[in-house]
Scaffold this active site. Structure first.
Site, mmCIF file in Angstrom:
data_model
loop_
_atom_site.group_PDB
_atom_site.id
_atom_site.type_symbol
_atom_site.label_atom_id
_atom_site.label_comp_id
_atom_site.label_asym_id
_atom_site.label_seq_id
_atom_site.Cartn_x
_atom_site.Cartn_y
_atom_site.Cartn_z
ATOM 1 N N GLU A 100 54.395 -12.422 79.161
ATOM 2 C CA GLU A 100 53.724 -14.015 79.796
ATOM 3 C C GLU A 100 52.307 -14.114 79.316
ATOM 4 O OE1 GLU A 100 52.376 -16.950 81.078
ATOM 5 O OE2 GLU A 100 52.074 -15.706 82.975
ATOM 6 N N CYS A 155 46.955 -19.709 83.989
ATOM 7 C CA CYS A 155 47.332 -19.782 82.625
ATOM 8 C C CYS A 155 47.913 -21.273 82.252
ATOM 9 C CB CYS A 155 48.285 -18.802 82.321
ATOM 10 S SG CYS A 155 49.675 -18.583 83.513
#
Length: 488
Positions: free
Chosen positions: A244, A278
């Site tokens: 990720e 993010c």
């Protein structure tokens, strides 16, 4: 200081010394030594020795220990929130929500395990067909600094629930959070070797990722590191790798009547956690129209009024410090590089206090920059693109190697349906901040943002592998044999 947890025993690191600095004031709040390669090896051996017995532990007992962990989080929630705030610089109101998310992860993971990786049975002639799931074995988990409790927890809880054992390598910037997390796992009654902690910097991480006896690695962090891990694992198809990574995330605004609401969602998308999520909006597309002009003007005004202050300020700020002074100076440098390419500063991002991670949020118009770098600038800097054609804006939004999150603020559902069909991202929101993601949904991106191993609710998928079985309680000779077969 005893900084490593191996086989439920705390021990001092035998590697290089390192320290954790409070980015709000430059004070050292934690110091110790990293794990040596030998200690990493010992941690993996401990995890391997514990794995079969842990996998054989009835699911109900594993769930009980996870529920004990959730209870420990609740009991120590304020103490934990303070530790996260000290180490990351985030405001206390935000770190409290992080601990709350960690607590809620247990029940969500149990639900996901049963729905996605439980056991199913189907009848068939003369037998039964089963689908079961088994743990991979020993998994390495690498955690980031921006959510040092919640994000590794999103790997650890489902991995342990599925019957894996874990060697956890946290960010070297947040070792205190990791140490406190592991202390709560011990209080929850987790057996020796099921989770092990190896603290340290890059050499510790390299020793863990390269070890031949791990069965998988789950990573949340930068795209650069994720790509290096992907190359490293390319010759090991038998090991599961879940990545990720980051994003160069777009947010498009089109025909929004409520200007204040649009500005709120832009700020929440771009500046929450000092831009260190993010999923934060890095690129904001605003129409060349009177509506777009009004939105941009109010965005500039509201950004100048954002409160930036210490994590524990009586009047809580919207933004705290970035993770380090280095990170803060990196954002100033990124802004200067864009100006050199022809960008126009609308609100200047500034370092507010030398020796700390405090910066003011910035807005920069990059509409006329021809050679925009496709980079994730991990901080509170919004890049504005003015557009006249909706499809052209979508095309430019897709002009990135990343594909984590994207969003549209628009009053028209038809516009959103068109956007949803065209945009390339794993998280796509409409009239909500693009930093908003549910733990009860998959979390992941495409392209340089991941490797198609979505986490959150879908973490169950990469924590266990499926086993298909056809079963009968006795061996039975068919009444009709296949042609050419004679058994007398």
């Amino acid at each position: 200081m005893n900084t490593q947890l191996i086989n439920n025993q705390w021990q001092a690191g035998q590697g290089p010394a390192f320290a954790s600095i409070n980015p709000s004031n430059g004070e050292t709040i934690w110091q110790g030594n990293g794990a040596s390669a030998e200690q990493v090896n010992s941690a993996i051996k401990a995890a391997r020795a514990a794995q079969l017995q842990w996998a054989d532990t009835p699911l109900e007992q594993r769930i009980t220990i996870l529920e004990n962990f959730a209870a420990q989080l609740k009991e120590h929630s304020e103490e934990f929130a303070v530790i996260i705030a000290q180490e990351t610089g985030k405001p206390l109101w935000e770190t409290r929500t992080e601990v709350g998310a960690m607590t809620g992860k247990v029940a969500i993971s149990v639900k996901a395990y049963n729905e996605r990786t439980g056991t199913t049975e189907n009848p068939m002639p003369g037998a039964k067909a089963f689908i079961r799931h088994k743990p991979h074995g020993v998994v390495a988990i690498f955690g980031p600094y921006n959510f040092p409790g919640h994000l590794p927890n999103g790997h650890i809880v489902p991995a342990i629930l599925a019957g894996n054992t874990v060697v956890f390598k946290p960010s070297e910037l947040t070792p205190h959070v990791a140490q406190f997390t592991l202390s709560l796992w011990l209080k929850a009654g987790l057996p020796a070797g099921v989770i092990n902690l190896v603290q340290g910097e890059i050499e510790t991480g390299k020793a863990l990722a390269a070890h031949q006896d791990i069965d998988g690695l789950f990573f949340t962090g930068s795209s650069n590191t994720g790509h290096l891990l992907h190359k490293q694992f390319a010759g090991h198809p038998g090991k599961i790798l879940a990545l990720e990574m980051g994003g160069n995330n777009p947010l498009i605004i089109k025909d929004v009547n409520d200007v204040s609401a649009a500005v709120h969602d832009i700020i929440q998308s771009g500046f929450i956690t000092s831009g260190q999520r993010c999923t934060c909006a890095r690129r904001v597309f605003i129409e060349n129209s009177s509506n777009g002009d009004a939105i941009l003007a109010k965005l500039i005004s509201a950004t100048k009024n954002i409160v930036v202050d210490d994590s524990f300020a009586t009047e809580q700020p919207f933004m705290g410090a970035m993770i380090s002074e280095k990170a803060a100076l990196g954002m100033v440098a990124a802004q200067n590089e864009l100006v050199a390419k022809g960008a126009e500063v609308l609100v200047e991002l500034k370092q507010l206090k030398p020796g700390t991670g405090f910066v003011s949020p910035g807005i920069i118009d990059v509409t006329n920059v021809n050679d925009m770098p496709d980079e994730e600038h991990f901080g509170p800097l919004i890049k504005i693109y003015r557009y006249s054609d909706f499809d052209s804006a979508i095309n430019e939004a897709n002009n990135t190697s990343f594909g984590l999150s994207a969003g549209l603020l628009a009053d028209s559902e038809n516009d959103y349906n068109h956007f949803l069909k065209r945009i390339r991202a794993g998280i796509v929101n409409w009239n909500r901040p693009i930093t908003g993601a549910s733990s009860a949904a998959p979390f992941g991106g495409i392209g340089a943002s991941g490797n198609h191993r979505a986490s959150a609710y879908y973490a169950a998928d990469y924590c266990a592998y499926p086993v298909a079985s056809v079963e009968s309680d006795k061996v039975t000779l068919p009444q009709t044999l296949a042609p050419g077969l004679i058994i007398e």
